[in-house]
Design an enzyme around this catalytic site. Structure first.
Site, PDB file in Angstrom:
ATOM      1  N   HIS A 188       0.815  -1.212   0.000  1.00 25.85           N
ATOM      2  CA  HIS A 188       0.000   0.000   0.000  1.00 25.85           C
ATOM      3  C   HIS A 188       0.846   1.258   0.000  1.00 25.85           C
ATOM      4  CE1 HIS A 188      -3.603  -2.428   0.834  1.00 25.85           C
ATOM      5  NE2 HIS A 188      -4.118  -1.483   0.083  1.00 25.85           N
ATOM      6  N   ARG A 293      -3.762  -3.910 -22.456  1.00 29.80           N
ATOM      7  CA  ARG A 293      -3.105  -4.893 -23.342  1.00 29.80           C
ATOM      8  C   ARG A 293      -2.558  -6.026 -22.475  1.00 29.80           C
ATOM      9  NH1 ARG A 293      -1.727   0.098 -26.344  1.00 29.80           N
ATOM     10  NH2 ARG A 293      -2.121  -0.249 -28.554  1.00 29.80           N
ATOM     11  N   ARG A 329      -8.334  -6.528 -22.804  1.00 24.30           N
ATOM     12  CA  ARG A 329      -8.273  -7.278 -24.063  1.00 24.30           C
ATOM     13  C   ARG A 329      -7.575  -8.603 -23.793  1.00 24.30           C
ATOM     14  NH1 ARG A 329      -4.864  -4.802 -28.879  1.00 24.30           N
ATOM     15  NH2 ARG A 329      -3.060  -5.355 -27.639  1.00 24.30           N
ATOM     16  N   GLU A 427     -10.393  -4.442 -35.984  1.00 24.70           N
ATOM     17  CA  GLU A 427      -9.061  -4.051 -36.448  1.00 24.70           C
ATOM     18  C   GLU A 427      -8.661  -4.781 -37.731  1.00 24.70           C
ATOM     19  OE1 GLU A 427      -6.139  -4.792 -33.371  1.00 24.70           O
ATOM     20  OE2 GLU A 427      -7.047  -6.702 -32.829  1.00 24.70           O
ATOM     21  N   ASN A 450      -4.670   1.012 -35.313  1.00 23.56           N
ATOM     22  CA  ASN A 450      -3.281   0.690 -35.688  1.00 23.56           C
ATOM     23  C   ASN A 450      -3.276  -0.465 -36.685  1.00 23.56           C
ATOM     24  OD1 ASN A 450      -2.837   2.491 -33.624  1.00 23.56           O
ATOM     25  ND2 ASN A 450      -2.298   0.929 -32.122  1.00 23.56           N
ATOM     26  N   ASP A 451      -3.979  -1.521 -36.327  1.00 18.16           N
ATOM     27  CA  ASP A 451      -4.020  -2.667 -37.228  1.00 18.16           C
ATOM     28  C   ASP A 451      -4.997  -2.443 -38.376  1.00 18.16           C
ATOM     29  OD1 ASP A 451      -2.073  -4.513 -36.379  1.00 18.16           O
ATOM     30  OD2 ASP A 451      -3.268  -4.955 -34.601  1.00 18.16           O
ATOM     31  N   ARG A 461       2.937  -2.002 -40.291  1.00 19.82           N
ATOM     32  CA  ARG A 461       3.097  -0.924 -39.319  1.00 19.82           C
ATOM     33  C   ARG A 461       4.501  -0.864 -38.720  1.00 19.82           C
ATOM     34  NH1 ARG A 461      -0.951  -2.933 -34.402  1.00 19.82           N
ATOM     35  NH2 ARG A 461       0.278  -1.704 -32.979  1.00 19.82           N
ATOM     36  N   CYS A 498      -9.600   2.661 -29.946  1.00 13.65           N
ATOM     37  CA  CYS A 498      -8.523   2.505 -28.966  1.00 13.65           C
ATOM     38  C   CYS A 498      -7.151   2.490 -29.614  1.00 13.65           C
ATOM     39  CB  CYS A 498      -8.733   1.258 -28.113  1.00 13.65           C
ATOM     40  SG  CYS A 498      -8.581  -0.267 -29.057  1.00 13.65           S
TER      41      CYS A 498
HETATM   42  C1  PEP Z   1      -4.746  -1.459 -32.659  1.00 12.08           C
HETATM   43  O1  PEP Z   1      -4.417  -2.350 -33.449  1.00 12.08           O
HETATM   44  O2  PEP Z   1      -5.148  -0.351 -32.991  1.00 12.08           O
HETATM   45  C2  PEP Z   1      -4.653  -1.715 -31.211  1.00 12.08           C
HETATM   46  C3  PEP Z   1      -5.143  -0.865 -30.345  1.00 12.08           C
HETATM   47  O3  PEP Z   1      -3.998  -2.821 -30.777  1.00 12.08           O
HETATM   48  P1  PEP Z   1      -2.401  -2.990 -30.807  1.00 12.08           P
HETATM   49  O4  PEP Z   1      -1.793  -1.649 -31.095  1.00 12.08           O
HETATM   50  O5  PEP Z   1      -2.024  -3.516 -29.473  1.00 12.08           O
HETATM   51  O6  PEP Z   1      -2.219  -3.967 -31.902  1.00 12.08           O
HETATM   52 MG    MG Z   2      -4.109  -4.405 -32.833  1.00 13.40          MG
END
Ligand code: PEP
Ligand code: MG
Length: 537
Positions: A188, A293, A329, A427, A450-451, A461, A498
């Site tokens: 704590h 994550r 997730r 995604e 992102n994906d 990416r 996200c």
């Molecule tokens: C995404 O793909 O946008 C995502 C939030 O997951 P990660 O970046 O962990 O693949």
């Molecule tokens: Mg992703």
């Protein structure tokens, strides 16, 4: 100049002189007492005074660090009333005719050792709490009160160990940071440091000749620098100033709504990868956690994290978010996130390979272990679960079947669980295109831009050579997001973003127009995005 590595508790920089914190040692002697009844009454009265002190501390902590962190003092009060603890003290006084101090010290030591030997990390960390309450009662019996006076000048406190009560009693204005040798990241005291926003390190062997020396706590790198040279001091002073500016921004916007000038609202949540990110989540006033994550739990380990290990982490996050939504997730291993013990084959196209939900659906035992931990933790807060890399309705149905089995297992084992919202990440272009169908099966969508961008634009990416071709605002991605939101709303579910695009303030207005219900961004982006939202007409 001397440098030491420690475990970081809170990211931040503290610069100042070290002060070695010495506990008021309560010397306890074993004495024979004549009047047993009088000694029992002496103990009862000291116990009552300790409970009163804890109530005062609770109120102080409530004001300074909030309900969830103040609760430790309620817990201490409850521990003092614990039947086994009190029986042991009463027994020692009555049967051995010893003084109350000795009975409390012996009981405190025994109970503390018992907790320290438990397998459960949470209970292990409670060992120090037992010591703390016993010290408090002994100090009252001895007439020497626990003091956390740290002097006039702001200092970095160095201690072998710190109890939560000692930490909270310290004058925050004079506490620049602290370093301790003992204590766990789960304790704590560590939690309080994070919530109070005090740079802190643990696991550093304290040397007595550091007392009075200049030092820097680098809570970003987990480093302590004793007697830093001029150049190092300037570097850290700049970092500290930057942190201060960020804090000012935070002060202005904390507690304010994410609402446009015309009254449109949106939820602003935070993305995290680890429990240690929670301090930033709270500090930056996130409305919840939009993406935890969970694969980072797997990445940190040399072998599969057990159900119990995962449960403790998820429970801690749920409890610390105190009723706010926490979207976890399920593991997204594979592609750039490789773990040896999963023994994944080398693949030509790992981003399009055996990863995420594909691993979970082909190795259901791994998946079920995580789901059991998640559902058990849902009993301690507002947990939602979402599944990554979905491409089809069949996958969603398969997941639902497995979830049903997991719930039946938990019912059989007698583990309670709460209502858990279940969503999917959008995604892949397939999921976006099928979102009207998928929306009927789940509680929410979280768009992983992102994906989604990588797969829609066919741009890896990870490949920086493609930066020139990469347009994060590509109209194809924008149209897909708009389409997904529309399909979500038509089916009566909510949709958020996200991926990193959620924090892109050039798109905030467009996202609001699309009707997105939530943006989940890294904690340090919460306030800049809130500012952008509040400036939109
Ligand atoms: C995404 O793909 O946008 C995502 C939030 O997951 P990660 O970046 O962990 O693949
Ligand atoms: Mg992703």
């Amino acid at each position: 100049m001397e440098s030491k590595e420690g475990k970081k508790i809170f990211r931040g920089v503290a610069i100042g002189r070290i002060r070695i914190f010495k506990k008021t040692q309560n010397q306890v002697e074993r004495r024979k007492v004549e009047n047993i009844q009088k000694e029992l009454a002496r103990y009862e009265s000291a116990k009552q005074k300790a409970i009163d002190q804890l109530q005062t501390l609770y109120k102080k902590a409530l004001k300074e660090v909030g309900e969830i962190n103040a609760q430790i003092f309620e817990v201490h009060s409850m521990m003092l009333e614990d039947g086994d603890y009190n029986d042991s003290i009463h027994n020692l006084i009555s049967t051995q005719g010893v003084n109350a101090e000795y009975a409390v010290a012996t009981t405190g030591d025994n109970f503390s050792e018992m907790f320290a030997n438990m397998d459960d990390e949470y209970f292990k960390a409670r060992s120090i709490d037992i010591k703390d309450i016993s010290e408090r009662v002994i100090a009252i019996l001895n007439g020497s009160d626990i003091s956390s006076d740290i002097g006039e000048e702001p200092v970095i406190i160095a201690a072998e160990d710190l109890a939560p009560s000692e930490t909270v009693q310290m004058d925050k204005e004079k506490l620049l940071g602290f370093i301790t040798h003992l204590g766990s990241a789960n304790s704590h005291t560590a939690i309080l440091a994070r919530t109070m926003g005090i740079p802190a390190l643990i696991g550093i062997e304290i040397k007595s000749d550091w007392d009075g020396k200049m030092a820097v706590i680098d809570g970003y790198e987990g480093k302590l620098v004793i007697e830093p040279d001029e150049e190092i001091l300037i570097k850290y002073e700049e970092q500290r100033k930057k942190d201060e500016e960020q804090k000012k921004l935070l002060l202005n916007l904390k507690g304010k709504e994410n609402v446009t000038l015309s009254g449109k609202k949106i939820n602003l949540y935070a993305n995290i990868g680890d429990v240690s990110d929670l301090a930033a989540v709270l500090q930056n006033d996130a409305g919840g956690i939009g993406l935890f994550r969970s694969e980072f739990l797997y990445l940190e380990k040399k072998t599969f994290p057990t159900e119990e290990e995962q449960f403790l982490v998820y429970r801690q996050v749920a409890e610390r978010m105190a009723g706010k939504k926490v979207i976890i997730r399920t593991l997204d291993i594979g592609a750039d996130k490789q773990v040896d013990y999963f023994h994944l084959d080398k693949e030509d196209n790992p981003a399009m390979g055996y990863r995420a939900i594909r691993i979970c659906l082909t190795q259901p035992e791994i998946f079920k272990t995580q789901l059991r931990a998640l559902f058990r933790a849902s009993n301690y807060g507002n947990i939602a679960v979402m599944y990554p890399m979905i491409i089809s309705l069949e996958e969603v149905r398969e997941i639902k079947k497995i979830v049903k089995e997991v719930k039946q297992e938990l019912d059989k084992m007698g583990f309670p669980y709460g209502e858990v919202e279940q969503g999917i990440m959008i995604e892949t272009p397939a999921a976006a295109i099928m979102s009207d169908v998928l929306a009927k099966e789940v509680d929410f969508f979280s768009i992983g831009t992102n994906d989604l961008t990588q797969y829609t634009l066919a741009i890896d990416r990870q490949n920086s050579k493609l930066d020139h071709f990469y347009n994060p605002h590509h109209e194809a991605v924008m149209r897909l997001i708009e389409f997904v939101v529309k399909n979500a709303h038509e089916a009566g579910i909510w949709a958020g973003v996200c991926g990193e695009l959620g924090a892109d303030i050039e798109l905030t207005e467009r996202f609001l127009e699309m009707g997105l219900d939530e943006l989940s961004v890294s904690p340090k982006c919460i306030l800049p995005v809130r500012k952008a939202i509040r400036e939109i007409k």
